[in-house]
Design an enzyme around this catalytic site. Structure first.
Site, PDB file in Angstrom:
ATOM      1  N   LYS A  65       0.293 -14.124  16.448  1.00 51.36           N
ATOM      2  CA  LYS A  65      -0.419 -13.845  15.576  1.00 51.36           C
ATOM      3  C   LYS A  65       0.215 -14.669  15.245  1.00 51.36           C
ATOM      4  CE  LYS A  65      -0.228  -9.918  12.517  1.00 51.36           C
ATOM      5  NZ  LYS A  65       0.385  -8.967  12.006  1.00 51.36           N
ATOM      6  N   ASP A 155       0.814   0.174   6.482  1.00 50.65           N
ATOM      7  CA  ASP A 155       0.041   0.405   6.714  1.00 50.65           C
ATOM      8  C   ASP A 155       0.364   1.505   8.462  1.00 50.65           C
ATOM      9  OD1 ASP A 155      -3.101  -0.418   6.758  1.00 50.65           O
ATOM     10  OD2 ASP A 155      -2.310  -1.254   8.062  1.00 50.65           O
TER      11      ASP A 155
END
Length: 290
Positions: A65, A155
Site C-alpha cells: 500500500k 472507516d
C-alpha cells in the site's frame, strides 16, 4: 585465527559460505530471501490517497500500500497507518509485515494478500443465516479487540471487510483513517458517508461509539430487519443513545428471540427456512445452535 583455520579444514569454504548466507537470511523481513525483491506489481485498487498493488516475493503474494501521489500529507497518512496497525495481532484483522522503503512502486506498507471478496459480494451469494452470524461475530470480535487497545477504525464499511474464499473468515482492512486516543490527524475524510457516524463527519468528540454506529449499519446489511431494534439503537444520531461498547451490542443481540425471516437489501432474498441462532462475540460465549 586458529579456530577459523580448524573450521575451514573441517567444513570447507563452500559450507562456510552457505552457513553465512543462512545466518544472514534469518534477519531479513518476512517473506524475503537473500538477494530477492518484490516482482510483478499489479495495481488492484486506487483510492483517494493511496494505491494497492499485488506483488510477488519468494513464491508468495503480498500487498503493498503506497501513497497515491508524491504528496507529503498522503505519505504521512500511510506511515501513520503502519504505526497504528503493525502492533495489531488478531485472526480477523489483516496482517502487517513491514514498511518497505525501496519497493518497485515506492515506499509502502507490506501486508498479507487475502484471496477473498468484500462483505457486499459475500452477501450477494445469499449465505445461510449460520454463516452470516459467524461472519458478524468475527467482525464484532475484531472491532472489540482494537477498541480494547485504544484504536478507533473510523472507516468500517463492507468494502473494508474481506471474506476469505477458502473458509469464509473475516479480515478487516484499511486502518488509514484510524486514530488512537492520544493522536488525531487533521485529515480530509475518505470515509463512506453512508456508514460514517454524525460525529465523525463533523470531526467532533469521536470515540468507540462512532465505530458502533458503523456496525449498526453493517448489521442491517447482514441481517436486514431481523436485528432491527439493536441496529436502530446502534445507529442513533446522538452517541450517548448508542451502546457503550461492542460487547454490550453483542450481548443485546444474543438476548433477543429471532423468529422472523431475513431480508437483506443486498440480495433482496426473503429466507423463511433458516434456523435461528443469536449472534455472540467470540471469547464471551461460544455460539450455540438451536
Amino acid at each position: 585465527y586458529l579456530r577459523a583455520q580448524r573450521r575451514l579444514a573441517e567444513t570447507g569454504p563452500q559450507d562456510i559460505k552457505r552457513q553465512e548466507m543462512q545466518s544472514e537470511s534469518e534477519f531479513l523481513p518476512i517473506g524475503k530471501q537473500a538477494g530477492e525483491t518484490y516482482y510483478d506489481p499489479i495495481l488492484i485498487k486506487e483510492g483517494k490517497v493511496n494505491r494497492l498493488y499485488r506483488v510477488s516475493r519468494a513464491g508468495k503474494y503480498f500487498i503493498v500500500k503506497t501513497a497515491k501521489d508524491d504528496n507529503e500529507r498522503f505519505k504521512a497518512l500511510i506511515k501513520r497507518e503502519y504505526e497504528l496497525s503493525i502492533g495489531l495481532s488478531h485472526p480477523n484483522i489483516i496482517n502487517i509485515f513491514t514498511f518497505e522503503e525501496c519497493s518497485p512502486i515506492g515506499p509502502g506498507i507490506v501486508m498479507e494478500y487475502v484471496d477473498g471478496r468484500t462483505l457486499t459480494e459475500f452477501l450477494a451469494e445469499n449465505p445461510s443465516y449460520e454463516l452470516r452470524k459467524r461472519v458478524f461475530c468475527q467482525i464484532l470480535g475484531a472491532v472489540a479487540y482494537i477498541h480494547r487497545i485504544g484504536i478507533i477504525h473510523n472507516d468500517l464499511k463492507p468494502a473494508n471487510i474481506l471474506i476469505t474464499r477458502i473458509d469464509n473468515s473475516v479480515k478487516i482492512i484499511d486502518f488509514g483513517l484510524s486514530d488512537d486516543d492520544a493522536h488525531y490527524l487533521a485529515k480530509t475524510l475518505g470515509c463512506t458517508t453512508e456508514y460514517a457516524s454524525p460525529e465523525l463527519l463533523k470531526q467532533d468528540n469521536i470515540d468507540c461509539r462512532s465505530d458502533i454506529y458503523s456496525l449498526g449499519k453493517i448489521m442491517k446489511d447482514i441481517f436486514g430487519r431481523r436485528l432491527g431494534r439493536i441496529s436502530s439503537k446502534a445507529c442513533r444520531t446522538e452517541a450517548s443513545g448508542r451502546h457503550d461498547n461492542v460487547e454490550a451490542e453483542g450481548n443485546k443481540a444474543q438476548a433477543l428471540p429471532y423468529h422472523y425471516p431475513i431480508h437483506s437489501r443486498h440480495t433482496g432474498h426473503l429466507d423463511r427456512n433458516r434456523s435461528v441462532i443469536q449472534p455472540k462475540i467470540p471469547g464471551i460465549e461460544r455460539i450455540q445452535g438451536q
